[in-house]
Each structure stands twice: as C-alpha cells, then as structure tokens.
Design an enzyme around this catalytic site. Structure first.
Site, PDB file in Angstrom:
ATOM      1  N   ARG A 193     -20.466  34.544  92.696  1.00 54.59           N
ATOM      2  CA  ARG A 193     -20.091  35.828  92.606  1.00 54.59           C
ATOM      3  C   ARG A 193     -20.760  36.668  91.610  1.00 54.59           C
ATOM      4  NH1 ARG A 193     -16.481  39.639  91.850  1.00 54.59           N
ATOM      5  NH2 ARG A 193     -16.773  40.874  93.225  1.00 54.59           N
ATOM      6  N   ASP A 211     -14.462  45.975  91.161  1.00 54.85           N
ATOM      7  CA  ASP A 211     -13.506  45.787  91.365  1.00 54.85           C
ATOM      8  C   ASP A 211     -12.006  45.431  90.946  1.00 54.85           C
ATOM      9  OD1 ASP A 211     -14.992  42.952  92.996  1.00 54.85           O
ATOM     10  OD2 ASP A 211     -14.365  43.122  90.595  1.00 54.85           O
ATOM     11  N   PRO A 255      -3.244  20.750  88.415  1.00 54.41           N
ATOM     12  CA  PRO A 255      -2.465  21.238  88.531  1.00 54.41           C
ATOM     13  C   PRO A 255      -2.134  21.964  86.337  1.00 54.41           C
ATOM     14  CG  PRO A 255      -1.953  20.026  89.860  1.00 54.41           C
ATOM     15  CD  PRO A 255      -2.653  19.777  89.514  1.00 54.41           C
ATOM     16  N   GLU A 298      -1.169  11.270  93.836  1.00 56.58           N
ATOM     17  CA  GLU A 298      -1.159  12.459  92.416  1.00 56.58           C
ATOM     18  C   GLU A 298      -1.898  12.379  91.501  1.00 56.58           C
ATOM     19  OE1 GLU A 298       2.442  13.027  92.748  1.00 56.58           O
ATOM     20  OE2 GLU A 298       1.424  12.942  94.888  1.00 56.58           O
TER      21      GLU A 298
END
Ligand code: 21W
Length: 247
Positions: free
Chosen positions: A153, A168, A88, A115
C-alpha cells in the site's frame, strides 16, 4: 515490487490477496506475488521437510536442504531481492520499517512452520528477520500476508488518490480521529456539531486534537516520535495538567 513467498502451505495464500486493493495492484503490474512450495524442493523419497531437533526437545525443525534449494532457485530468478525470515525473534515491524522495506526491489519471504528453521538457513541466506508483534502464531504465513499488504500500500499507484498513505494512523505517527457518516443521530448518539459546521479550519483543529487525545490515552509512547507543532504541545500540556474541559 516482487514478493516471493516460500511456504509449506501455499493454499493459505489463496484468497488472501484477492481483495480489491492488492488484486488491483497485481493487475496493474505494480506488484507481483508468487508462492513456492518448499516441499517441491525436498528430493528424498518421502519429500521430508522437517526433522527432530538435535539436543532433543518438543516439536520439529524445518530442514536446511529443501529450504536452501528453494531459496537458491528463487534467488537465481531474483538476484536483487532481499531474503526475509519471518520469525517471532525478528525485528519488530513498525510503519517506519515498512517504509524502508518498500524501497527494496523485491522480498523473498520465508514462512517458518513447526518450532522454527535450522539455524544454518539464517547463517547462509537470510538478510532480514522480521516479527509482526509480540504474540504467537502457528507459522509465518499470516505474518507474510500482513507484510505484503503493509508494504504494497506504500508503493506508488497502489492506493487511489482518495486513500492517501500519508494521512492515516501511523502515517503521521498518531492514532486516528473519530469518524462519522449518516445518519446524524443513531440510538441517541449524535455526530459532534463541529463536523456539521462546514468550518474546515475548525474541523481540522478538532480532528488533530482528537488524534492527540486518543494517542495520549491509548499509546502515550507514540508521542515521543510524532511530529508535533507548538499548538499540539500546548494541547498535550493541557491534557497532562488534568485539563480536557477547555475543548
Ligand atoms: C511460533 C515459530 C513459536 C516458533 C527455539 C526452541 C513469524 C511470528 C512468526 C512460531 C515458535 C511472527 C523454540 C509474531 C509469530 C512465526 C510460529 C517458538 C520455539 N525456539 N511474528 N524452541 N509472532 N510463528 N519456537 O509467531 O513463524 S513472524
């Protein structure tokens, strides 16, 4: 491109890459995906992979020894690959960052659990730390699926010629224009007449303006980075000045 996924839960990937595009890319040899169970590199009696944090606190921390052994084993096979820690606190994933990653030879992707991981894993092995966004997951595995998909991709040959990676949303830095297919009317809602007009110049202009308008409404900050023509800027000035009646 080679992806090596280091995880305590390899089953989370079964099915994840069996969708048509990624599966096809694997079959064509454009990408290769392997998962490695970190627990297979825990050599104590109970094959323990986590432990209590020094200093106390809630939760568990992934131990350094099994991760070190797992990373070193994979790195020996793939010396050119970069070691990525999904966390994170990592660098936020953006399309421009995905484009950089697509230039790599391979990625060894560590999926954290509990954690977090012992800090020495970072110090010794990690080249890049990546977050997929400002929300909390239960572990790095879903983030790994996102990362592999987004990078794959962009590799030559992965998307068919019909789907272009350029065109896109975010490929051009703007949100997508609205799309319609048959029927021409559904529950009283009709397709914008310009799309039925056959006038390709006008259709292109309408789509560009819709992209600009949606980006202005929903993600104004994206316009700072987007490639804009004088015509785009003129249209945006009109939106800003409270327009919107003139088209
Ligand atoms: C969630 C790990 C919360 C750690 C120090 C003291 C990988 C992720 C993840 C997870 C914590 C990504 C702590 C967006 C994500 C991931 C699991 C908190 C607490 N640190 N991108 N206490 N969001 N998440 N650690 O959650 O592994 S990429």
């Amino acid at each position: 491109m080679k992806f090596d996924l280091l995880t305590l839960f390899p089953d989370m990937f079964s099915g994840a890459f069996s969708d048509s595009i990624i599966k096809h890319a694997v079959e064509k040899g454009l990408i290769e995906i392997s998962s490695h169970n970190i627990r297979d590199f825990a050599f104590d009696k109970h094959r323990v992979t986590d432990d209590y944090p020094y200093g106390g606190g809630a939760g568990m921390v992934m131990k350094v020894e099994p991760l070190a052994a797992c990373i070193e084993s994979v790195k020996a096979e793939r010396p050119l690959s970069k070691v990525v820690l999904l966390t994170p606190g990592g660098r936020p994933l953006k399309q421009s960052f995905v484009e950089e990653l697509a230039l790599e030879d391979g990625l060894i992707i560590i999926c954290g659990r509990y954690e977090g991981v012992d800090e020495r894993v970072r110090e010794l092995f990690v080249d890049l730390e990546i977050s997929i966004g400002d929300f909390v997951l239960t572990g790095g595995e879903p983030a790994a699926i996102v990362l592999v998909d987004a990078v794959s991709r962009l590799l030559p040959g992965v998307l068919g010629s019909r789907q272009s990676a350029e065109e896109d949303s975010f490929g051009n830095g703007l949100l997508e224009y609205p799309q319609y297919t048959r029927p021409p009317e559904f529950r009283g809602l009709t397709v914008p007449p310009v799309l039925l007009s056959g006038n390709h110049r006008e259709i292109e202009c309408w789509r560009r303006r819709e992209s600009l308008r949606r980006t202005w409404l929903m993600r104004r900050e994206l316009l700072d980075e987007a490639d804009l023509t004088e015509e785009d800027k003129h249209y945006l000035r009109m939106l800003r000045d409270g327009g919107g009646t003139q088209n």
